[in-house]
Scaffold this active site. Structure first.
Site, PDB file in Angstrom:
ATOM      1  N   CYS A  64      31.211  37.925  60.335  1.00 47.68           N
ATOM      2  CA  CYS A  64      30.087  37.310  59.490  1.00 47.68           C
ATOM      3  C   CYS A  64      29.507  35.979  60.271  1.00 47.68           C
ATOM      4  CB  CYS A  64      30.789  36.885  58.204  1.00 47.68           C
ATOM      5  SG  CYS A  64      31.628  38.420  57.535  1.00 47.68           S
ATOM      6  N   ASN A  92      28.315  39.989  49.737  1.00 43.79           N
ATOM      7  CA  ASN A  92      28.549  39.573  51.116  1.00 43.79           C
ATOM      8  C   ASN A  92      27.856  40.665  52.278  1.00 43.79           C
ATOM      9  OD1 ASN A  92      29.569  39.082  53.785  1.00 43.79           O
ATOM     10  ND2 ASN A  92      31.538  38.874  53.148  1.00 43.79           N
ATOM     11  N   HIS A 146      28.145  30.813  54.022  1.00 48.46           N
ATOM     12  CA  HIS A 146      28.162  32.356  54.030  1.00 48.46           C
ATOM     13  C   HIS A 146      28.458  32.687  52.470  1.00 48.46           C
ATOM     14  CE1 HIS A 146      29.219  36.251  54.838  1.00 48.46           C
ATOM     15  NE2 HIS A 146      30.450  36.219  54.875  1.00 48.46           N
TER      16      HIS A 146
HETATM   17  N1  ACO Z   1      38.303  45.320  40.040  1.00 46.70           N
HETATM   18  C1  ACO Z   1      39.337  45.058  39.227  1.00 46.70           C
HETATM   19  N2  ACO Z   1      40.568  44.705  39.615  1.00 46.70           N
HETATM   20  C2  ACO Z   1      40.880  44.473  40.753  1.00 46.70           C
HETATM   21  C3  ACO Z   1      39.798  44.626  41.755  1.00 46.70           C
HETATM   22  C4  ACO Z   1      38.518  45.169  41.173  1.00 46.70           C
HETATM   23  N3  ACO Z   1      37.434  45.154  42.267  1.00 46.70           N
HETATM   24  N4  ACO Z   1      40.057  44.187  43.105  1.00 46.70           N
HETATM   25  C5  ACO Z   1      41.451  43.996  43.074  1.00 46.70           C
HETATM   26  N5  ACO Z   1      41.744  44.048  41.621  1.00 46.70           N
HETATM   27  C6  ACO Z   1      42.992  43.650  41.119  1.00 46.70           C
HETATM   28  C7  ACO Z   1      44.218  43.808  41.933  1.00 46.70           C
HETATM   29  O1  ACO Z   1      44.939  45.058  42.243  1.00 46.70           O
HETATM   30  C8  ACO Z   1      45.103  42.830  41.060  1.00 46.70           C
HETATM   31  O2  ACO Z   1      45.816  43.625  40.222  1.00 46.70           O
HETATM   32  P1  ACO Z   1      47.544  43.275  40.021  1.00 46.70           P
HETATM   33  O3  ACO Z   1      47.394  41.839  39.372  1.00 46.70           O
HETATM   34  O4  ACO Z   1      47.771  43.969  38.796  1.00 46.70           O
HETATM   35  O5  ACO Z   1      47.934  43.658  41.283  1.00 46.70           O
HETATM   36  C9  ACO Z   1      44.477  41.683  40.578  1.00 46.70           C
HETATM   37  O6  ACO Z   1      43.007  42.346  40.694  1.00 46.70           O
HETATM   38  C10 ACO Z   1      44.389  40.366  41.386  1.00 46.70           C
HETATM   39  O7  ACO Z   1      44.030  40.989  42.854  1.00 46.70           O
HETATM   40  P2  ACO Z   1      43.864  39.499  43.977  1.00 46.70           P
HETATM   41  O8  ACO Z   1      43.802  40.306  45.083  1.00 46.70           O
HETATM   42  O9  ACO Z   1      45.111  38.774  43.628  1.00 46.70           O
HETATM   43  O10 ACO Z   1      42.465  38.965  43.394  1.00 46.70           O
HETATM   44  P3  ACO Z   1      41.857  37.418  44.052  1.00 46.70           P
HETATM   45  O11 ACO Z   1      41.632  36.610  42.934  1.00 46.70           O
HETATM   46  O12 ACO Z   1      42.623  37.124  45.191  1.00 46.70           O
HETATM   47  O13 ACO Z   1      40.432  38.102  44.507  1.00 46.70           O
HETATM   48  C11 ACO Z   1      39.375  38.786  46.127  1.00 46.70           C
HETATM   49  C12 ACO Z   1      40.438  39.169  45.315  1.00 46.70           C
HETATM   50  C13 ACO Z   1      37.790  38.823  45.362  1.00 46.70           C
HETATM   51  C14 ACO Z   1      39.038  40.027  47.264  1.00 46.70           C
HETATM   52  C15 ACO Z   1      39.489  37.428  46.999  1.00 46.70           C
HETATM   53  O14 ACO Z   1      40.709  37.383  47.520  1.00 46.70           O
HETATM   54  C16 ACO Z   1      38.400  37.228  47.884  1.00 46.70           C
HETATM   55  O15 ACO Z   1      37.306  37.004  47.812  1.00 46.70           O
HETATM   56  N6  ACO Z   1      38.913  37.006  49.229  1.00 46.70           N
HETATM   57  C17 ACO Z   1      38.145  36.726  50.344  1.00 46.70           C
HETATM   58  C18 ACO Z   1      37.374  38.110  50.647  1.00 46.70           C
HETATM   59  C19 ACO Z   1      36.297  38.038  51.584  1.00 46.70           C
HETATM   60  O16 ACO Z   1      35.363  36.971  51.271  1.00 46.70           O
HETATM   61  N7  ACO Z   1      36.189  38.925  52.650  1.00 46.70           N
HETATM   62  C20 ACO Z   1      35.258  39.010  53.553  1.00 46.70           C
HETATM   63  C21 ACO Z   1      35.075  37.489  54.110  1.00 46.70           C
HETATM   64  S1  ACO Z   1      35.117  37.675  55.967  1.00 46.70           S
HETATM   65  C22 ACO Z   1      33.507  38.479  56.006  1.00 46.70           C
HETATM   66  O17 ACO Z   1      32.491  38.242  55.529  1.00 46.70           O
HETATM   67  C23 ACO Z   1      33.773  39.780  56.662  1.00 46.70           C
END
Ligand code: ACO
Length: 315
Positions: free
Chosen positions: A108, A272, A242
């Site tokens: 990214c 993203n 980003h």
């Molecule tokens: N819809 C509904 N529920 C979901 C989803 C979804 N799409 N995805 C995950 N969940 C659930 C999980 O299973 C979990 O359930 P549980 O509590 O029963 O286990 C719950 O939601 C919470 O999951 P977390 O992973 O703890 O959620 P978090 O608040 O961390 O958000 C997210 C997840 C959005 C992916 C966040 O961690 C994030 O944005 N991380 C950065 C990701 C990123 O930016 N990646 C790319 C960057 S680098 C690049 O650009 C290549």
């Protein structure tokens, strides 16, 4: 160098959160509150090279430059339908350029890598006019049955034209290897000799680790370029971050203690788009007439590796 033209191109298909909730166990409410994303553009009938060429032509038109006057083309790309040739070479032919070109995979952060390389090419005295295209198709990488990663990404292309100038004030690139937090492996073709199992897996992402890395790395890189140039946060007119997660952007905004209007956003529309995120945001901000000559802009990105980077430039 200085940026004299910008362009972008999006796939025609809009995929809303509600559309995803029909094929995945997710909801508009979950995606909106956790990420800020409402919809994204996803390639259906187009090819990524078509978007790249379109973005490149728009940036050249904006710069009022003929493709024949380009001295180099750099394309940032993680994946597209060709392993070879390089996407930059396909773009070179389609726009009628005659210069050399190469692709870089900076995840990214590809746009900031490309700016830093362009600046050092320029300083070498060999090249003056450089086209940077960032073209990404993460929809090719994610497993559309996996709600944790597929909802985050969108496809698109952004481009800028650079020429001689003194507008790039500082760049800072960083890397800290944690490859198993966010990765994807290539599919192995049949080989009678290779005895390893095929590792054809979709994108693997440990979201919370990526989130923590991204926030820390962006703050560190931005602080570095501020310190190097001596600029204070108040002197910066625009912070282009980003567009990976609105909560990451908000954390950075809080740290810098700067107002909302300095942080242009389009994550709600595009999700993203990996390295294309920053040049798409730059083009949108430019075409909306929000950039004035002389404005100071900070850009910051982070991605798989982990790698990150920031820069300060004058518009
Ligand atoms: N819809 C509904 N529920 C979901 C989803 C979804 N799409 N995805 C995950 N969940 C659930 C999980 O299973 C979990 O359930 P549980 O509590 O029963 O286990 C719950 O939601 C919470 O999951 P977390 O992973 O703890 O959620 P978090 O608040 O961390 O958000 C997210 C997840 C959005 C992916 C966040 O961690 C994030 O944005 N991380 C950065 C990701 C990123 O930016 N990646 C790319 C960057 S680098 C690049 O650009 C290549």
């Amino acid at each position: 160098m200085k940026i004299i033209g910008t362009g972008r191109s999006h796939p025609s298909l809009v995929v809303t959160n509600d559309m995803l909730s029909q094929i995945l166990d997710t909801s508009d409410e979950w995606i909106t509150t956790r990420t800020g994303i409402k919809e994204r553009r996803v390639i259906s009938t187009e090819n990524l090279e078509d978007l790249s060429i379109d973005a490149a032509k728009k940036a050249l038109a904006d710069a009022n430059m003929d493709a024949k006057d380009l001295d180099y083309i750099i394309c940032a790309n993680v994946v597209n339908e060709y392993i070879c040739p390089a996407m930059s070479c396909i773009i070179q032919g389609a726009i009628g350029a005659t210069c050399p070109c190469f692709d870089l995979n900076g995840a990214c952060v590809g746009f900031i890598y490309a700016l830093e390389i362009a600046e050092s090419f320029y300083r070498s005295g060999k090249y003056k006019n450089i086209l940077v295209v960032c073209a990404e198709e993460p929809s090719r990488m994610v497993n559309w049955h996996d709600r944790t990663a597929s909802v985050l990404f969108g496809d698109g292309a952004g481009a800028v034209v650079l020429t001689e100038g003194d507008n790039i004030k500082a760049t800072k690139m960083s890397a800290s290897c944690n490859w198993d937090r966010l990765y994807q492996k290539h599919e192995l073709q049949y080989s009678p000799f290779n005895k390893k199992p095929n590792s054809n897996l979709p994108l693997v992402m440990h979201g919370q680790d990526v989130f923590k890395f991204a926030t820390r790395a962006a703050i560190k890189d931005i602080s570095h370029v501020m310190k190097e140039t001596g600029y204070q946060p108040d002197e910066i007119k625009h912070y282009l971050i980003h567009q990976a997660n609105l909560r990451i952007i908000n954390n950075i905004k809080e740290y810098l203690n700067q107002p909302d209007e300095k942080f242009p956003l389009n994550i709600q529309k595009y999700g993203n788009t990996s390295s294309a995120s920053l040049p798409i945001l730059l083009d949108e901000t430019n075409k909306e007439g929000r950039l004035q000559r002389g404005d100071l802009i900070v850009m910051s990105a982070f991605g798989s590796g982990f790698v990150s980077g920031a820069c300060i430039l004058e518009w």
